[in-house]
Design an enzyme around this catalytic site. Structure first.
Site, mmCIF file in Angstrom:
data_model
loop_
_atom_site.group_PDB
_atom_site.id
_atom_site.type_symbol
_atom_site.label_atom_id
_atom_site.label_comp_id
_atom_site.label_asym_id
_atom_site.label_seq_id
_atom_site.Cartn_x
_atom_site.Cartn_y
_atom_site.Cartn_z
ATOM 1 C CE LYS A 140 -54.960 47.126 2.433
ATOM 2 N NZ LYS A 140 -54.151 46.108 1.766
ATOM 3 C CD GLU A 222 -55.808 54.780 5.534
ATOM 4 O OE1 GLU A 222 -55.695 54.610 6.766
ATOM 5 O OE2 GLU A 222 -56.490 54.035 4.814
ATOM 6 N NE ARG A 314 -55.850 38.972 4.821
ATOM 7 C CZ ARG A 314 -56.122 39.370 6.054
ATOM 8 N NH1 ARG A 314 -56.953 38.669 6.808
ATOM 9 N NH2 ARG A 314 -55.596 40.474 6.561
#
Length: 527
Positions: A140, A222, A314
């Site tokens: 990430k 985050e 994915r």
């Protein structure tokens, strides 16, 4: 050939299969997963005439995906770390079965570049993106860097490689913050932290959960945005650098950071904003050298500003609603691209019509904090009819194992407009019958009647704000009581016949004949 049919050629002791464009395609694919996604991939393989191989843990020996495959191989004990997360056992099963392709689905090792590299080193086609792009975007932290350079707005945040680094990042972006698994998704390894005093214990929990789920315990931070919507863009690309988007999905109805309901189109977004998000998604994926199916996720704040969140390298759990609105089989596209083929479509050919909604039916009890409800299903009666699709990996008599995600099915509907889609979902939920375990069906019935949801006025905090009323469920109507009574009667009859058989009282019985029926002729299980 003059059409898109497959044809075969045999010569020099080798067998190859080609499609109408003249490139070799896969002959046999191992599905490195379980449950509904394994069954869903197996269906497309069968339609394409590609032989299939299932793998199973001890807990899944009699599962539906095992029965649906042409062959099946055991890969270890029930815990995923000893079976579905074992790359060596997956590759060994692929080699022993003669599979020339491996499809990971979602979850488990689907975003693990080491699996893709192991496939490449063994001469097996990985049905997904290249390991280099998975490694770059699967992290990430590095994904944020790639998309920032591509011009996408980024949610404030940073790394949390140590307690000191996590503390510094949290102080810089300001509480509340989210701790998120660096290598996974699905809400695993994610914790909301309100203050400095919560940081250390929640950091340890997030790392522990991430390690168990993905084999990587790294996390990052985050900033928590206020009342955002979760909107994502579906991408598909080939190995020649062609990339297209298949519009957006709204995945804002979540609990504990796990998506519960998804729909497309997003009811609170303009076509112009979708296009801007898609441009950022395509640019970032192209810069990363991405191909196959992938999804770029954004947060949309209450002022209409979007921020890059992450990219899932994915197939997404919610991909069926994109398929319903575009008519494009994403698994077929992935298989085609993995075989070396060009995209079967251009951006101009991607056309969306109508509205599709998906709700995830779980074995859980919403009134008890969504506590999982593993156990034996008595009777399962799935809804059907116009515009209804139910992707499931279990049937009546299936065992819902405590070792895995308690997903029973993904119930999807399509309709020309949102009001009709909502009505169709309410009708489908009313037809769904599951006995023997707790489910969240009543929760969904309440959700799809809630005026705020019906009006499209929701965000990622919707369930938390309305949990008390949603968890109460919806009273069962008279028609539903009749269906439930019938299901219980059938379940009791089946149990009695099973008991008679066990006591040596077996006699002619339609139920027993059905019980012994083979769902996949020619299947070969390797024990």
């Amino acid at each position: 050939p003059t059409n898109n049919d497959w044809f075969s050629w045999n010569g020099s002791g080798s067998s190859f299969r080609f499609d109408a464009t003249g490139f070799a395609v896969l002959k046999k694919v191992l599905v490195a997963n379980r449950g509904e996604i394994a069954v869903r991939i197996l269906r497309t393989l069968r339609e394409m005439g590609i032989a299939s191989v299932a793998v199973y843990s001890d807990a899944d020996r009699d599962s539906l995906h095992v029965r649906r495959a042409d062959q099946a191989y055991p890969i270890g004990p029930a815990p995923a770390v000893d079976s579905y997360l074992r790359i060596d056992r997956l590759i060994d099963a692929a080699k022993r079965s003669g599979a020339d392709g491996l499809a990971p689905g979602y979850g488990f090792l689907a975003e693990n570049p080491e699996l893709a590299e192991a496939c490449e080193g063994s001469g097996i086609r990985f049905i997904g993106p290249p390991a280099s792009a998975m490694r770059l975007l699967g992290s990430k932290v590095s994904a944020r860097r790639v998309f920032a350079e591509a011009g996408a707005p980024i949610v404030p945040g940073g790394e949390a490689g140590s307690v000191e680094e996590a503390t510094a990042t949290a102080e810089r972006v300001g509480y509340p913050i989210l701790l998120k698994a660096n290598a996974g998704g699905g809400g695993k390894g994610m914790r909301r932290v309100e203050s400095q005093t919560q940081l250390l214990p929640l950091l340890e929990r997030a790392r522990s959960e991430a390690g168990r789920a993905f084999g990587d315990d790294s996390v990052y931070i985050e900033k928590v945005l206020s009342n955002p919507r979760h909107v994502e863009i579906q991408l598909m690309g080939d190995q020649e650098g062609n990339l297209v988007h298949l519009f957006e999905r709204d995945c804002s109805i979540q609990r504990r950071f796990q998506k519960v309901v998804e729909e497309t189109p997003c009811p609170a977004i303009t076509a112009e904003l979708v296009e801007r998000m898609a441009v950022c998604a395509l640019r970032g994926a192209r810069d990363a050298g991405y191909y196959s199916a992938g999804t770029v996720e954004f947060l949309l704040d209450e002022h209409g500003q979007f921020y890059f969140l992450e990219m899932n390298t994915r197939l997404q759990v919610e991909h069926p609603i994109t398929e319903l609105c575009t008519g494009i089989d994403l698994v077929k596209q992935m298989l085609h691209v993995a075989s070396g083929g060009s995209l079967l479509l251009t951006q101009e050919q991607v056309v969306r019509s109508g509205v599709a909604i998906q709700c995830r039916v779980y074995a859980e009890n919403p009134a008890r904090g969504f506590l999982p409800s593993p156990g034996r299903i008595g009777v399962l009666i799935a809804p059907s009819g116009p515009g209804v699709r139910d992707d499931s990996g279990i049937t009546s008599g299936s065992w819902v194992s405590p070792n895995y995600d308690p997903l029973i099915s993904k119930l999807c509907v399509w309709a020309p407009d949102r009001d009709t889609a909502l009505a169709r979902m309410r009708r489908a939920l009313g037809e769904y019958v599951v006995t023997g375990i707790d489910t969240n069906l009543a929760f969904h019935q309440s959700l799809f009647q809630h005026p705020e949801f019906v009006g499209g006025r929701y965000d990622t905090g919707f369930i938390d704000r309305h949990l008390a009323e949603l968890a109460k469920g919806t009273p069962i109507g008279e028609s539903d009581r009749t269906a439930l009574a019938l299901a219980i009667a059938v379940s009791a009859y089946a149990s009695e016949r099973g008991a008679r058989e066990g006591r040596g009282l077996d006699g002619p019985s339609p139920w027993l004949a059905a019980h012994r029926a083979r769902l996949a002729a020619g299947r070969n299980r390797v024990r």
